[in-house]
Design a protein around this motif. Structure first.
Motif, PDB file in Angstrom:
ATOM      1  N   MET A 179       0.825  -1.203   0.000  1.00 25.51           N
ATOM      2  CA  MET A 179       0.000   0.000   0.000  1.00 25.51           C
ATOM      3  C   MET A 179       0.863   1.258   0.000  1.00 25.51           C
ATOM      4  SD  MET A 179      -2.964   1.317   2.641  1.00 25.51           S
ATOM      5  CE  MET A 179      -1.771   1.926   3.826  1.00 25.51           C
ATOM      6  N   ALA A 180       1.910   1.268   0.845  1.00 21.64           N
ATOM      7  CA  ALA A 180       2.772   2.443   0.925  1.00 21.64           C
ATOM      8  C   ALA A 180       3.482   2.684  -0.409  1.00 21.64           C
ATOM      9  CB  ALA A 180       3.792   2.266   2.044  1.00 21.64           C
ATOM     10  N   TYR A 181       3.957   1.612  -1.012  1.00 24.60           N
ATOM     11  CA  TYR A 181       4.635   1.754  -2.300  1.00 24.60           C
ATOM     12  C   TYR A 181       3.650   2.186  -3.389  1.00 24.60           C
ATOM     13  CZ  TYR A 181       7.175   0.711  -6.565  1.00 24.60           C
ATOM     14  OH  TYR A 181       7.764   0.815  -7.803  1.00 24.60           O
ATOM     15  N   GLY A 182       2.462   1.567  -3.417  1.00 28.21           N
ATOM     16  CA  GLY A 182       1.463   1.929  -4.414  1.00 28.21           C
ATOM     17  C   GLY A 182       1.052   3.386  -4.303  1.00 28.21           C
ATOM     18  N   LEU A 183       0.906   3.869  -3.069  1.00 26.03           N
ATOM     19  CA  LEU A 183       0.558   5.271  -2.840  1.00 26.03           C
ATOM     20  C   LEU A 183       1.684   6.180  -3.310  1.00 26.03           C
ATOM     21  CD1 LEU A 183      -1.317   7.410  -1.664  1.00 26.03           C
ATOM     22  CD2 LEU A 183      -0.369   6.928   0.595  1.00 26.03           C
ATOM     23  N   TRP A 184       2.917   5.785  -3.034  1.00 25.78           N
ATOM     24  CA  TRP A 184       4.090   6.574  -3.436  1.00 25.78           C
ATOM     25  C   TRP A 184       4.205   6.644  -4.958  1.00 25.78           C
ATOM     26  CZ3 TRP A 184       9.779   4.748  -3.594  1.00 25.78           C
ATOM     27  CH2 TRP A 184      10.644   5.855  -3.683  1.00 25.78           C
ATOM     28  N   ALA A 185       4.130   5.493  -5.608  1.00 27.72           N
ATOM     29  CA  ALA A 185       4.243   5.460  -7.071  1.00 27.72           C
ATOM     30  C   ALA A 185       3.072   6.181  -7.727  1.00 27.72           C
ATOM     31  CB  ALA A 185       4.307   4.014  -7.560  1.00 27.72           C
ATOM     32  N   GLY A 186       1.876   6.006  -7.171  1.00 25.60           N
ATOM     33  CA  GLY A 186       0.685   6.612  -7.749  1.00 25.60           C
ATOM     34  C   GLY A 186       0.662   8.119  -7.668  1.00 25.60           C
ATOM     35  N   THR A 187       1.388   8.682  -6.680  1.00 26.30           N
ATOM     36  CA  THR A 187       1.402  10.140  -6.522  1.00 26.30           C
ATOM     37  C   THR A 187       2.672  10.798  -7.049  1.00 26.30           C
ATOM     38  OG1 THR A 187       2.205   9.809  -4.246  1.00 26.30           O
ATOM     39  CG2 THR A 187      -0.138  10.242  -4.526  1.00 26.30           C
ATOM     40  N   ALA A 188       3.745  10.028  -7.240  1.00 26.01           N
ATOM     41  CA  ALA A 188       5.025  10.635  -7.617  1.00 26.01           C
ATOM     42  C   ALA A 188       5.455  10.366  -9.052  1.00 26.01           C
ATOM     43  CB  ALA A 188       6.126  10.158  -6.657  1.00 26.01           C
ATOM     44  N   VAL A 189       4.966   9.275  -9.652  1.00 24.61           N
ATOM     45  CA  VAL A 189       5.282   8.995 -11.055  1.00 24.61           C
ATOM     46  C   VAL A 189       4.223   9.679 -11.918  1.00 24.61           C
ATOM     47  CG1 VAL A 189       5.672   7.189 -12.787  1.00 24.61           C
ATOM     48  CG2 VAL A 189       6.352   6.805 -10.406  1.00 24.61           C
ATOM     49  N   ASN A 190       4.605  10.169 -13.090  1.00 27.41           N
ATOM     50  CA  ASN A 190       3.727  11.064 -13.837  1.00 27.41           C
ATOM     51  C   ASN A 190       2.698  10.371 -14.716  1.00 27.41           C
ATOM     52  OD1 ASN A 190       5.383  13.065 -12.723  1.00 27.41           O
ATOM     53  ND2 ASN A 190       6.730  13.059 -14.480  1.00 27.41           N
ATOM     54  N   ASP A 191       3.137   9.792 -15.818  1.00 25.90           N
ATOM     55  CA  ASP A 191       2.213   9.266 -16.823  1.00 25.90           C
ATOM     56  C   ASP A 191       1.580   7.951 -16.376  1.00 25.90           C
ATOM     57  OD1 ASP A 191       1.367   9.836 -19.699  1.00 25.90           O
ATOM     58  OD2 ASP A 191       1.941   7.734 -19.822  1.00 25.90           O
ATOM     59  N   THR A 192       0.354   7.699 -16.831  1.00 27.24           N
ATOM     60  CA  THR A 192      -0.389   6.506 -16.418  1.00 27.24           C
ATOM     61  C   THR A 192       0.370   5.221 -16.736  1.00 27.24           C
ATOM     62  OG1 THR A 192      -2.496   7.640 -16.756  1.00 27.24           O
ATOM     63  CG2 THR A 192      -2.546   5.234 -16.662  1.00 27.24           C
ATOM     64  N   SER A 193       0.900   5.115 -17.948  1.00 29.25           N
ATOM     65  CA  SER A 193       1.611   3.901 -18.333  1.00 29.25           C
ATOM     66  C   SER A 193       2.834   3.675 -17.452  1.00 29.25           C
ATOM     67  CB  SER A 193       2.034   3.965 -19.800  1.00 29.25           C
ATOM     68  OG  SER A 193       2.848   5.089 -20.049  1.00 29.25           O
ATOM     69  N   SER A 194       3.492   4.761 -17.058  1.00 22.01           N
ATOM     70  CA  SER A 194       4.670   4.648 -16.193  1.00 22.01           C
ATOM     71  C   SER A 194       4.281   4.245 -14.778  1.00 22.01           C
ATOM     72  CB  SER A 194       5.429   5.981 -16.166  1.00 22.01           C
ATOM     73  OG  SER A 194       5.833   6.353 -17.460  1.00 22.01           O
ATOM     74  N   VAL A 195       3.139   4.772 -14.288  1.00 22.62           N
ATOM     75  CA  VAL A 195       2.645   4.383 -12.966  1.00 22.62           C
ATOM     76  C   VAL A 195       2.340   2.887 -12.938  1.00 22.62           C
ATOM     77  CG1 VAL A 195       0.718   4.603 -11.342  1.00 22.62           C
ATOM     78  CG2 VAL A 195       1.730   6.644 -12.348  1.00 22.62           C
ATOM     79  N   VAL A 196       1.656   2.421 -13.966  1.00 21.35           N
ATOM     80  CA  VAL A 196       1.310   0.992 -14.048  1.00 21.35           C
ATOM     81  C   VAL A 196       2.577   0.135 -14.075  1.00 21.35           C
ATOM     82  CG1 VAL A 196       0.274  -0.774 -15.516  1.00 21.35           C
ATOM     83  CG2 VAL A 196      -0.913   1.394 -15.154  1.00 21.35           C
ATOM     84  N   ALA A 197       3.543   0.543 -14.904  1.00 16.24           N
ATOM     85  CA  ALA A 197       4.786  -0.222 -15.017  1.00 16.24           C
ATOM     86  C   ALA A 197       5.543  -0.257 -13.699  1.00 16.24           C
ATOM     87  CB  ALA A 197       5.666   0.364 -16.117  1.00 16.24           C
ATOM     88  N   ALA A 198       5.682   0.903 -13.048  1.00 22.55           N
ATOM     89  CA  ALA A 198       6.413   0.975 -11.776  1.00 22.55           C
ATOM     90  C   ALA A 198       5.665   0.243 -10.673  1.00 22.55           C
ATOM     91  CB  ALA A 198       6.632   2.437 -11.389  1.00 22.55           C
ATOM     92  N   GLY A 199       4.336   0.329 -10.672  1.00 15.64           N
ATOM     93  CA  GLY A 199       3.532  -0.300  -9.625  1.00 15.64           C
ATOM     94  C   GLY A 199       3.593  -1.812  -9.674  1.00 15.64           C
ATOM     95  N   TYR A 200       3.324  -2.374 -10.846  1.00 13.46           N
ATOM     96  CA  TYR A 200       3.286  -3.827 -10.971  1.00 13.46           C
ATOM     97  C   TYR A 200       4.677  -4.462 -10.959  1.00 13.46           C
ATOM     98  CZ  TYR A 200      -1.715  -3.703 -11.737  1.00 13.46           C
ATOM     99  OH  TYR A 200      -3.071  -3.520 -11.564  1.00 13.46           O
ATOM    100  N   ALA A 201       5.722  -3.643 -11.160  1.00 15.82           N
ATOM    101  CA  ALA A 201       7.082  -4.164 -11.039  1.00 15.82           C
ATOM    102  C   ALA A 201       7.405  -4.489  -9.586  1.00 15.82           C
ATOM    103  CB  ALA A 201       8.082  -3.145 -11.582  1.00 15.82           C
ATOM    104  N   PHE A 202       6.668  -3.870  -8.652  1.00 11.45           N
ATOM    105  CA  PHE A 202       6.870  -4.115  -7.220  1.00 11.45           C
ATOM    106  C   PHE A 202       6.039  -5.308  -6.758  1.00 11.45           C
ATOM    107  CE2 PHE A 202       6.253  -3.302  -2.660  1.00 11.45           C
ATOM    108  CZ  PHE A 202       7.540  -2.995  -2.258  1.00 11.45           C
TER     109      PHE A 202
END
Length: 338
Positions: A179-202
């Protein structure tokens, strides 16, 4: 008929570039770069190599302005105000501080770097809200130049590429929960595709939460764009001082029709009047039209003109993005999530 004949070459070329970008996106093993960014860069490359003639200009202008506005309106049909309640107050608290950082610090950094206020705030919007979608939504209401739109997109994109690779590593080093990582990535990474990529990589759970946070961020397009339409109208009124015929600002310039239509579509969808099939279809059409519009912006952008802006916009994008990453994780720490 003449209007259609004049706009067709540029429009068709933009659609072909968009189709190519979508095809390339589908061939990537990991979707860390969206078709919108690809279309923008492909368009810029084509214009740089082939020096497109005047016959393409009317269609490119029509696509980058009118089609872009239509794409934004259709996007509203897929958004729901209820998403905010679903994600909860945690993401809203972090987003308040990241948005304040983007536009507050962004103002002073832009001044320091000597950037035009339109370019500076498009970079801040792209960083704080949702990358290319926010930049695309802001551009018409502040009457931004195509080269500034391209530069703002480039500035946020380059940082996103680094974050897709670094975020999972940093998240594991800090021992963040899903949850903490998802919240961090969701608020700090910019583009939607990049958020998805960074989120699911974790992890899958982190990716799900990051995506929901990102959808909530997207809703802030509405107030931010309305605020900047007012700011642009005020700036235009200052320029027209002394010209009595231009002193009065029309209501339509303060509240552009396509943003009002966007809000109306989102409200109707929130009330449950749109079937799920319609909402999904509108989103798909919107995404393709936005890729087409960004292809047109790329095709209409002169790389030599962009070079005149120097490296300052990229420095602006890097500083704002880095600040958002630090602010987001700091707020989570004080909220007891880290």
């Amino acid at each position: 008929m003449n209007t259609i004949r004049y706009t067709m070459p540029g429009f068709v070329l933009s659609v072909l570039v968009a189709l190519l970008a979508r095809w390339l996106e589908s061939k990537l093993p990991v979707h860390f770069i969206g078709a919108s960014i690809m279309a923008l860069f492909i368009g810029m490359t084509i214009n740089h190599v082939f020096k497109l003639g005047k016959k393409f200009k009317p269609g490119l202008k029509f696509t980058s302005k009118k089609i872009l506005k239509l794409a934004i309106v259709l996007l509203g049909a897929s958004l729901s105000m209820g998403t905010i309640l679903h994600v909860g107050r945690l993401s809203l608290t972090v987003m308040f501080f990241t948005l304040f950082t983007c536009f507050g610090a962004g103002y002073f950094i832009g001044k320091w770097l000597g950037l035009d206020w339109k370019l500076s705030n498009m970079i801040s919007a792209g960083t704080g809200i949702c990358g290319g979608s926010a930049i695309a939504a802001m551009a018409p209401v502040i009457e931004a130049k195509d080269k500034d739109v391209a530069y703002a997109m480039s500035a946020t994109f380059l940082f996103d590429m680094a974050m897709v690779l670094l975020f999972p590593i940093m998240g594991n080093m800090m021992g963040l929960s899903d949850m903490a990582y998802g919240l961090w990535a969701g608020t700090a990474v910019n583009d939607t595709s990049s958020v998805v990529a960074a989120g699911y990589a974790f992890s899958e759970a982190a990716g799900d939460f990051a995506t929901m946070v990102k959808l909530t961020r997207t809703l802030t397009i509405i107030p931010v764009v309305l605020i900047f339409s007012l700011i642009n109208a005020y700036m235009n009124s200052k320029k027209s001082i002394g010209n009595e015929s231009q002193k009065k600002v029309k209501i339509t310039s303060l509240f552009p029709w396509f943003i009002l239509a966007f809000m109306g579509m989102a409200l109707i969808n929130s009330l449950g009047f749109f079937p799920a099939v319609f909402a999904a279809g509108s989103k798909s059409i919107s995404k393709f039209l936005m890729v087409t519009a960004l292809a047109a912006i790329g095709l209409n952008t002169d790389i030599h003109e962009m070079k005149k802006s120097g490296i300052s916009p990229l420095i602006h994008g890097f500083l704002i993005s880095a600040l958002v990453v630090v602010v987001a994780i700091t707020v989570e720490y004080y909220m007891g999530l880290v």
